[in-house]
Design a protein around this motif. Structure first.
Motif, short mmCIF file in Angstrom:
data_model
loop_
_atom_site.label_atom_id
_atom_site.label_comp_id
_atom_site.label_asym_id
_atom_site.label_seq_id
_atom_site.Cartn_x
_atom_site.Cartn_y
_atom_site.Cartn_z
N GLY A 302 -2.92 13.39 8.73
CA GLY A 302 -4.10 12.60 8.39
C GLY A 302 -4.05 12.04 6.99
O GLY A 302 -4.32 10.85 6.76
N LEU A 303 -3.68 12.89 6.02
CA LEU A 303 -3.58 12.44 4.63
C LEU A 303 -2.44 11.43 4.45
O LEU A 303 -2.62 10.38 3.83
CB LEU A 303 -3.36 13.64 3.72
CG LEU A 303 -4.58 14.52 3.42
CD1 LEU A 303 -4.16 15.76 2.64
CD2 LEU A 303 -5.63 13.74 2.64
N GLY A 304 -1.28 11.77 4.99
CA GLY A 304 -0.13 10.88 4.84
C GLY A 304 -0.36 9.53 5.51
O GLY A 304 -0.03 8.48 4.94
N GLY A 305 -0.95 9.56 6.70
CA GLY A 305 -1.21 8.31 7.41
C GLY A 305 -2.23 7.44 6.71
O GLY A 305 -2.11 6.21 6.66
N THR A 306 -3.25 8.07 6.16
CA THR A 306 -4.30 7.32 5.46
C THR A 306 -3.76 6.68 4.18
O THR A 306 -4.09 5.53 3.85
CB THR A 306 -5.48 8.25 5.12
OG1 THR A 306 -6.02 8.79 6.33
CG2 THR A 306 -6.57 7.48 4.39
N LEU A 307 -2.90 7.40 3.46
CA LEU A 307 -2.41 6.92 2.17
C LEU A 307 -1.23 5.95 2.28
O LEU A 307 -1.10 5.02 1.47
CB LEU A 307 -2.01 8.10 1.29
CG LEU A 307 -3.12 9.05 0.84
CD1 LEU A 307 -2.54 10.23 0.09
CD2 LEU A 307 -4.13 8.31 -0.03
N PHE A 308 -0.39 6.14 3.29
CA PHE A 308 0.91 5.43 3.28
C PHE A 308 1.12 4.43 4.41
O PHE A 308 2.15 3.76 4.42
CB PHE A 308 2.05 6.46 3.30
CG PHE A 308 2.09 7.33 2.08
CD1 PHE A 308 2.40 6.80 0.84
CD2 PHE A 308 1.79 8.68 2.18
CE1 PHE A 308 2.43 7.60 -0.28
CE2 PHE A 308 1.82 9.50 1.06
CZ PHE A 308 2.14 8.96 -0.18
N THR A 309 0.20 4.32 5.36
CA THR A 309 0.41 3.37 6.46
C THR A 309 0.54 1.94 5.96
O THR A 309 1.47 1.21 6.32
CB THR A 309 -0.74 3.46 7.48
OG1 THR A 309 -0.67 4.72 8.14
CG2 THR A 309 -0.64 2.35 8.51
N ILE A 310 -0.39 1.50 5.12
CA ILE A 310 -0.35 0.13 4.61
C ILE A 310 0.89 -0.13 3.76
O ILE A 310 1.59 -1.13 3.97
CB ILE A 310 -1.65 -0.20 3.84
CG1 ILE A 310 -2.85 -0.21 4.81
CG2 ILE A 310 -1.53 -1.56 3.14
CD1 ILE A 310 -4.19 -0.42 4.14
N PRO A 311 1.23 0.75 2.80
CA PRO A 311 2.47 0.51 2.03
C PRO A 311 3.73 0.48 2.90
O PRO A 311 4.61 -0.36 2.69
CB PRO A 311 2.50 1.68 1.04
CG PRO A 311 1.09 2.10 0.90
CD PRO A 311 0.46 1.87 2.25
N LEU A 312 3.83 1.38 3.89
CA LEU A 312 5.02 1.43 4.73
C LEU A 312 5.18 0.16 5.56
O LEU A 312 6.25 -0.45 5.59
CB LEU A 312 4.97 2.66 5.65
CG LEU A 312 5.39 4.00 5.03
CD1 LEU A 312 5.09 5.14 6.00
CD2 LEU A 312 6.88 3.99 4.69
N LEU A 313 4.11 -0.25 6.25
CA LEU A 313 4.21 -1.42 7.12
C LEU A 313 4.35 -2.71 6.32
O LEU A 313 5.04 -3.64 6.74
CB LEU A 313 2.99 -1.48 8.05
CG LEU A 313 2.94 -0.40 9.14
CD1 LEU A 313 1.66 -0.50 9.95
CD2 LEU A 313 4.16 -0.49 10.06
N THR A 314 3.70 -2.78 5.17
CA THR A 314 3.82 -3.97 4.32
C THR A 314 5.25 -4.12 3.81
O THR A 314 5.83 -5.22 3.83
CB THR A 314 2.84 -3.89 3.13
OG1 THR A 314 1.50 -3.80 3.63
CG2 THR A 314 2.97 -5.14 2.26
N THR A 315 5.83 -3.02 3.35
CA THR A 315 7.22 -3.05 2.87
C THR A 315 8.18 -3.38 4.01
O THR A 315 9.12 -4.16 3.84
CB THR A 315 7.59 -1.71 2.24
OG1 THR A 315 6.65 -1.38 1.21
CG2 THR A 315 9.00 -1.76 1.65
N LEU A 316 7.95 -2.76 5.18
CA LEU A 316 8.81 -3.00 6.33
C LEU A 316 8.83 -4.48 6.72
O LEU A 316 9.88 -5.03 7.07
CB LEU A 316 8.35 -2.15 7.51
CG LEU A 316 9.15 -2.25 8.81
CD1 LEU A 316 10.61 -1.86 8.58
CD2 LEU A 316 8.53 -1.37 9.89
N GLN A 317 7.70 -5.13 6.63
CA GLN A 317 7.61 -6.55 6.99
C GLN A 317 8.45 -7.42 6.06
O GLN A 317 8.91 -8.49 6.45
CB GLN A 317 6.15 -7.00 6.97
CG GLN A 317 5.94 -8.42 7.48
CD GLN A 317 4.46 -8.80 7.47
OE1 GLN A 317 3.61 -8.03 7.04
NE2 GLN A 317 4.16 -10.00 7.95
#
Length: 422
Positions: A302-317
């Motif tokens: 829950g903590l990891g997904g809340t904090l890092f979902t946007i940075p991970l997907l933005t970087t991946l794009q």
């Protein structure tokens, strides 16, 4: 010990076949979408195919209720056998359905019917297999053994990707794959489902179900009404996890192709490698939950997904090489596995034996149909209107909502209802 390991192996293999059949649709949608939805650009075709993928999820609550009631009254083994036979039927329909050019609108209608059949089957498979694996495992290693549900669940998608790789690289040209080769995986899936049904037919029933069988049987839905808190917990703890899982599995293949702009071969290889990595994590996290408890892993997700979902997907794009794409997806799996590895056993530990399968399957299927099966469609829709990043916010919100539930719930390892009767 030997009989327990065999039961877990056979139950898991059947689960793998079911999920292979279901995921073959997502893996090969890039090739058959044009055959059933000839109008529009590639994104629109994939969106139409994704909507039918979502339709398979919308009927999963029906499958969860039907098979949950059947499993709680007639045994987990019988429910598992029936569900895999039903999946076989759905795969056969897809394998033989003519294209839009041959029969017009009837083609996508038949495709949709097949997905409904598969969705009902899968709605029952999850609850029955989660219950069976949790009940045959010993108490000290329940998290480890039950984690193999997601090992085989992910393995089913990996097998679909491997079949795709073999067809792409060895057996067929791209023109043949788009013309008729996409039917091959569904034929394979139907045949494997028959084998799995025979294997499951010889499974032994769980001891806790046999002990509870003599108890007075009541309507599963009526009995479930006595466990409204547990039902709401299943909904809450599933919401963020299922949205994340389907983002990094079924949608990720399209994301790598349409957004990251990898080639077909690169997309397939990155997807396959990330799924292998995810499979390896499941038993490790499951075993960890047997030592430190289920709750801490859920909170970590829950903590990891809340904090890092946007940075991970933005970087991946923004990346365009396959190795970096793989590393970013692997980082996401380090977070998501905190949910996937133990969510089955957590749900099973919430309910007593007599209604366990229904309690696991029905609210889970409802939640997955809303937040899991629609993840790909929502992501593609945001992309089609030029706001792909809005999906990242949506996914983060789902995970954050589940985090609240994780923080508030008790640890089911210490408060298990596996051997409790209502």
């Amino acid at each position: 010990m030997g009989s327990r390991l065999r039961a877990i192996f056979v139950g898991s293999i059947g689960n793998l076949v079911e999920w292979y059949d279901f995921y073959a649709y997502a893996a090969f949608a890039l090739y058959f979408a044009k055959s059933f939805f000839p109008q529009g650009d590639e994104v629109v075709q994939q969106l139409n195919a994704a909507l039918l993928f979502a339709a398979g999820f919308l009927v999963r609550p029906l499958g969860g209720w039907l098979f949950g009631h059947f499993a709680d009254h007639h045994g987990r083994r019988n429910a598992l056998t029936l569900s895999v036979l039903m999946m076989c039927f759905g795969s056969l329909i897809i394998a033989v359905t003519p294209t839009y050019a041959s029969i017009g609108l009837a083609a996508p209608v038949l495709l949709g019917f097949a997905r409904i059949v598969q969705g009902i089957s899968l709605g029952g498979e999850y609850g029955a297999s989660a219950t069976y694996l949790s009940e045959v495992a010993d108490e000290k290693n329940r998290g480890f053994y039950s984690s193999f549900q997601y090992v085989t669940l992910i393995g089913g998608q990996l097998c679909a990707i491997v079949v795709l790789l073999v067809l792409q690289k060895v057996l067929l040209t791209e023109e043949q794959l788009r013309g008729w080769g996409w039917r091959i995986p569904f034929v394979i899936g139907a045949l494997l489902a028959v084998v799995a049904a025979v294997m499951r037919r010889n499974l032994h029933e769980t001891d806790v179900f046999i002990r509870a069988k003599s108890a007075k049987q009541v309507s599963s839905l009526r009995a479930l009404g006595q466990f409204r808190r547990e039902v709401l917990l299943v909904v809450g703890l599933t919401m963020g996890g299922t949205a994340a899982f389907y983002t990094y599995t079924t949608y990720m293949q399209k994301y790598l192709k349409l957004s990251v702009k990898l080639t077909d071969d690169q997309t397939t290889m990155v997807t396959a490698c990330s799924l292998i990595f995810a499979m390896a994590l499941q038993p490790l996290y499951g075993a960890l939950s047997d030592r430190i408890g289920r709750k801490w892993l859920l909170i970590g997700f829950g903590l990891g997904g809340t904090l890092f979902t946007i940075p991970l997907l933005t970087t991946l794009q923004q990346v365009h090489d396959p190795l970096t794409a793989f590393l970013l997806i692997a980082a996401a799996w380090l977070i998501v596995s905190g949910y996937t590895s133990i969510n089955a056993v957590v749900k099973a530990e919430l309910f007593p034996t007599a209604i366990r399968t229904t309690g696991v399957a029905l609210p889970y299927a409802l939640t997955v149909s809303i937040f899991g099966g629609t993840a790909e469609s929502i992501a593609l829709w945001f992309k089609s209107i030029g706001h792909e990043s809005w999906f990242y916010l949506y996914l983060t919100g789902c995970i954050a909502t589940s985090l609240v539930v994780y923080l508030a719930m008790r640890d089911t390892r210490r408060h298990s209802a596996i051997d409790r009767e209502p």
